[in-house]
Design a protein around this motif. Structure first.
Motif, PDB file in Angstrom:
ATOM      1  N   PHE A 120      -2.828 -21.827  -7.997  1.00  0.00           N
ATOM      2  CA  PHE A 120      -2.125 -20.539  -8.016  1.00  0.00           C
ATOM      3  C   PHE A 120      -0.932 -20.611  -7.072  1.00  0.00           C
ATOM      4  CE2 PHE A 120      -1.989 -16.063  -6.256  1.00  0.00           C
ATOM      5  CZ  PHE A 120      -1.314 -15.530  -7.337  1.00  0.00           C
ATOM      6  N   LYS A 121       0.239 -20.226  -7.572  1.00  0.00           N
ATOM      7  CA  LYS A 121       1.471 -20.335  -6.793  1.00  0.00           C
ATOM      8  C   LYS A 121       1.865 -19.034  -6.104  1.00  0.00           C
ATOM      9  CE  LYS A 121       3.390 -24.090  -9.491  1.00  0.00           C
ATOM     10  NZ  LYS A 121       2.859 -24.308 -10.797  1.00  0.00           N
ATOM     11  N   GLY A 122       1.026 -18.015  -6.201  1.00  0.00           N
ATOM     12  CA  GLY A 122       1.341 -16.719  -5.616  1.00  0.00           C
ATOM     13  C   GLY A 122       0.748 -16.539  -4.238  1.00  0.00           C
ATOM     14  N   THR A 123       0.671 -15.288  -3.818  1.00  0.00           N
ATOM     15  CA  THR A 123       0.164 -14.926  -2.502  1.00  0.00           C
ATOM     16  C   THR A 123      -1.352 -15.051  -2.465  1.00  0.00           C
ATOM     17  OG1 THR A 123       1.992 -13.366  -2.265  1.00  0.00           O
ATOM     18  CG2 THR A 123       0.126 -13.091  -0.769  1.00  0.00           C
ATOM     19  N   LYS A 124      -1.856 -15.797  -1.507  1.00  0.00           N
ATOM     20  CA  LYS A 124      -3.304 -15.954  -1.344  1.00  0.00           C
ATOM     21  C   LYS A 124      -3.904 -14.639  -0.874  1.00  0.00           C
ATOM     22  CE  LYS A 124      -2.916 -20.405  -2.075  1.00  0.00           C
ATOM     23  NZ  LYS A 124      -2.805 -20.803  -3.435  1.00  0.00           N
ATOM     24  N   GLY A 125      -5.183 -14.421  -1.167  1.00  0.00           N
ATOM     25  CA  GLY A 125      -5.864 -13.217  -0.744  1.00  0.00           C
ATOM     26  C   GLY A 125      -6.213 -13.260   0.720  1.00  0.00           C
ATOM     27  N   PRO A 126      -6.732 -12.198   1.260  1.00  0.00           N
ATOM     28  CA  PRO A 126      -7.043 -10.974   0.517  1.00  0.00           C
ATOM     29  C   PRO A 126      -5.811 -10.084   0.315  1.00  0.00           C
ATOM     30  CG  PRO A 126      -7.672 -10.695   2.804  1.00  0.00           C
ATOM     31  CD  PRO A 126      -7.162 -12.107   2.667  1.00  0.00           C
ATOM     32  N   TRP A 127      -5.840  -9.357  -0.786  1.00  0.00           N
ATOM     33  CA  TRP A 127      -4.866  -8.308  -1.043  1.00  0.00           C
ATOM     34  C   TRP A 127      -5.583  -6.994  -0.774  1.00  0.00           C
ATOM     35  CZ3 TRP A 127      -2.035  -9.393  -6.318  1.00  0.00           C
ATOM     36  CH2 TRP A 127      -1.381 -10.622  -6.246  1.00  0.00           C
ATOM     37  N   LEU A 128      -4.847  -5.994  -0.362  1.00  0.00           N
ATOM     38  CA  LEU A 128      -5.421  -4.699  -0.027  1.00  0.00           C
ATOM     39  C   LEU A 128      -4.760  -3.613  -0.863  1.00  0.00           C
ATOM     40  CD1 LEU A 128      -5.106  -5.404   3.764  1.00  0.00           C
ATOM     41  CD2 LEU A 128      -7.215  -5.532   2.440  1.00  0.00           C
ATOM     42  N   THR A 129      -5.391  -2.446  -0.937  1.00  0.00           N
ATOM     43  CA  THR A 129      -4.798  -1.315  -1.636  1.00  0.00           C
ATOM     44  C   THR A 129      -4.831  -0.096  -0.735  1.00  0.00           C
ATOM     45  OG1 THR A 129      -6.882  -0.618  -2.646  1.00  0.00           O
ATOM     46  CG2 THR A 129      -5.507  -2.128  -3.927  1.00  0.00           C
ATOM     47  N   ASP A 130      -3.851   0.753  -0.903  1.00  0.00           N
ATOM     48  CA  ASP A 130      -3.768   2.024  -0.191  1.00  0.00           C
ATOM     49  C   ASP A 130      -3.145   3.043  -1.120  1.00  0.00           C
ATOM     50  OD1 ASP A 130      -4.811   1.715   2.430  1.00  0.00           O
ATOM     51  OD2 ASP A 130      -3.022   0.616   3.023  1.00  0.00           O
ATOM     52  N   ARG A 131      -3.398   4.300  -0.857  1.00  0.00           N
ATOM     53  CA  ARG A 131      -2.768   5.386  -1.605  1.00  0.00           C
ATOM     54  C   ARG A 131      -1.765   6.080  -0.693  1.00  0.00           C
ATOM     55  NH1 ARG A 131      -4.881   6.179  -6.293  1.00  0.00           N
ATOM     56  NH2 ARG A 131      -4.056   8.253  -6.648  1.00  0.00           N
ATOM     57  N   ASN A 132      -0.572   6.318  -1.235  1.00  0.00           N
ATOM     58  CA  ASN A 132       0.459   7.105  -0.553  1.00  0.00           C
ATOM     59  C   ASN A 132       0.753   6.623   0.868  1.00  0.00           C
ATOM     60  OD1 ASN A 132       0.636   8.723  -2.832  1.00  0.00           O
ATOM     61  ND2 ASN A 132      -0.976  10.072  -2.101  1.00  0.00           N
ATOM     62  N   ASN A 133       0.860   5.342   1.026  1.00  0.00           N
ATOM     63  CA  ASN A 133       1.177   4.765   2.326  1.00  0.00           C
ATOM     64  C   ASN A 133       2.257   3.706   2.102  1.00  0.00           C
ATOM     65  OD1 ASN A 133       1.038   4.275   5.022  1.00  0.00           O
ATOM     66  ND2 ASN A 133      -1.084   3.610   5.039  1.00  0.00           N
ATOM     67  N   ILE A 192       4.790  -4.791   0.060  1.00  0.00           N
ATOM     68  CA  ILE A 192       4.201  -4.156  -1.123  1.00  0.00           C
ATOM     69  C   ILE A 192       4.343  -5.044  -2.351  1.00  0.00           C
ATOM     70  CG2 ILE A 192       4.305  -2.164  -2.664  1.00  0.00           C
ATOM     71  CD1 ILE A 192       5.537  -0.627  -0.263  1.00  0.00           C
ATOM     72  N   ALA A 193       3.242  -5.201  -3.087  1.00  0.00           N
ATOM     73  CA  ALA A 193       3.280  -5.956  -4.331  1.00  0.00           C
ATOM     74  C   ALA A 193       3.772  -5.088  -5.460  1.00  0.00           C
ATOM     75  CB  ALA A 193       1.884  -6.475  -4.674  1.00  0.00           C
ATOM     76  N   THR A 194       3.190  -3.926  -5.577  1.00  0.00           N
ATOM     77  CA  THR A 194       3.583  -3.041  -6.666  1.00  0.00           C
ATOM     78  C   THR A 194       3.402  -1.608  -6.208  1.00  0.00           C
ATOM     79  OG1 THR A 194       3.275  -2.546  -9.012  1.00  0.00           O
ATOM     80  CG2 THR A 194       1.309  -3.015  -7.768  1.00  0.00           C
ATOM     81  N   LEU A 195       4.265  -0.764  -6.691  1.00  0.00           N
ATOM     82  CA  LEU A 195       4.221   0.647  -6.338  1.00  0.00           C
ATOM     83  C   LEU A 195       4.406   1.401  -7.642  1.00  0.00           C
ATOM     84  CD1 LEU A 195       4.436   2.857  -4.041  1.00  0.00           C
ATOM     85  CD2 LEU A 195       6.898   2.538  -4.214  1.00  0.00           C
ATOM     86  N   HIS A 196       3.449   2.244  -7.995  1.00  0.00           N
ATOM     87  CA  HIS A 196       3.581   2.947  -9.272  1.00  0.00           C
ATOM     88  C   HIS A 196       3.011   4.346  -9.160  1.00  0.00           C
ATOM     89  CE1 HIS A 196      -0.705   2.272 -10.207  1.00  0.00           C
ATOM     90  NE2 HIS A 196      -0.512   1.128  -9.615  1.00  0.00           N
ATOM     91  N   VAL A 240      -0.120   4.049  -5.718  1.00  0.00           N
ATOM     92  CA  VAL A 240      -1.046   3.058  -5.172  1.00  0.00           C
ATOM     93  C   VAL A 240      -0.239   1.805  -4.870  1.00  0.00           C
ATOM     94  CG1 VAL A 240      -3.055   1.617  -5.641  1.00  0.00           C
ATOM     95  CG2 VAL A 240      -3.005   3.961  -6.473  1.00  0.00           C
ATOM     96  N   GLU A 241      -0.457   1.258  -3.697  1.00  0.00           N
ATOM     97  CA  GLU A 241       0.210   0.027  -3.319  1.00  0.00           C
ATOM     98  C   GLU A 241      -0.806  -1.105  -3.278  1.00  0.00           C
ATOM     99  OE1 GLU A 241       3.237   2.271  -0.266  1.00  0.00           O
ATOM    100  OE2 GLU A 241       1.444   1.288   0.487  1.00  0.00           O
ATOM    101  N   ILE A 242      -0.391  -2.238  -3.764  1.00  0.00           N
ATOM    102  CA  ILE A 242      -1.158  -3.462  -3.599  1.00  0.00           C
ATOM    103  C   ILE A 242      -0.345  -4.271  -2.607  1.00  0.00           C
ATOM    104  CG2 ILE A 242      -2.055  -5.521  -4.706  1.00  0.00           C
ATOM    105  CD1 ILE A 242      -1.881  -3.897  -7.361  1.00  0.00           C
ATOM    106  N   TRP A 243      -0.963  -4.668  -1.494  1.00  0.00           N
ATOM    107  CA  TRP A 243      -0.167  -5.319  -0.464  1.00  0.00           C
ATOM    108  C   TRP A 243      -0.944  -6.409   0.249  1.00  0.00           C
ATOM    109  CZ3 TRP A 243      -1.266  -4.772   4.860  1.00  0.00           C
ATOM    110  CH2 TRP A 243      -2.294  -3.875   5.157  1.00  0.00           C
TER     111      TRP A 243
END
Length: 104
Positions: free
Chosen positions: A4-17, A23-27, A35-38
């Motif tokens: 895998f050529k991406g960001t190694k884990g762990p990834w975390l999630t938060d709401r409205n922060n 940030i990986a994605t903001l939608h 929700v942010e995946i970061w």
């Protein structure tokens, strides 16, 4: 197997922060929340960002395939407390990742 050529884990999630550029994605979600995946080690290259986006897009299918594999392994294996690397133990470890994916 390709690495895998991406960001190694762990990834975390938060709401409205907001996480200062990590940030990986903001939608938009229900009620205009987001929700942010970061990650604390979020990528600085387009190649890593592209790899992360492909992983996120494949996540539902990966989850389904992992759930099926865990069920098969547990059906055809036995618990071996003295063997932490047994297939059954690995299936149990996979179950904890599945629980994380399902928000449990």
């Amino acid at each position: 197997m390709e690495e895998f050529k991406g960001t190694k884990g762990p990834w975390l999630t938060d709401r409205n922060n907001v996480h200062a550029g990590r940030i990986a994605t903001l939608h938009h979600c229900i009620n205009n929340d987001w929700v942010e995946i970061w990650s604390t080690d979020w990528p600085d290259t387009e190649e890593k960002q592209e790899a992360n986006s492909m992983l996120i897009a494949a996540a539902p299918e990966l989850l389904e395939a992992l759930q099926e594999m865990v069920a098969i392994v547990k059906k055809n294996s036995y618990p071996c407390p003295d063997k932490p690397n047994s297939n059954y133990a690995r299936a149990e470890a996979a179950e904890s990742v599945i629980a994380k994916a399902l928000g449990k």
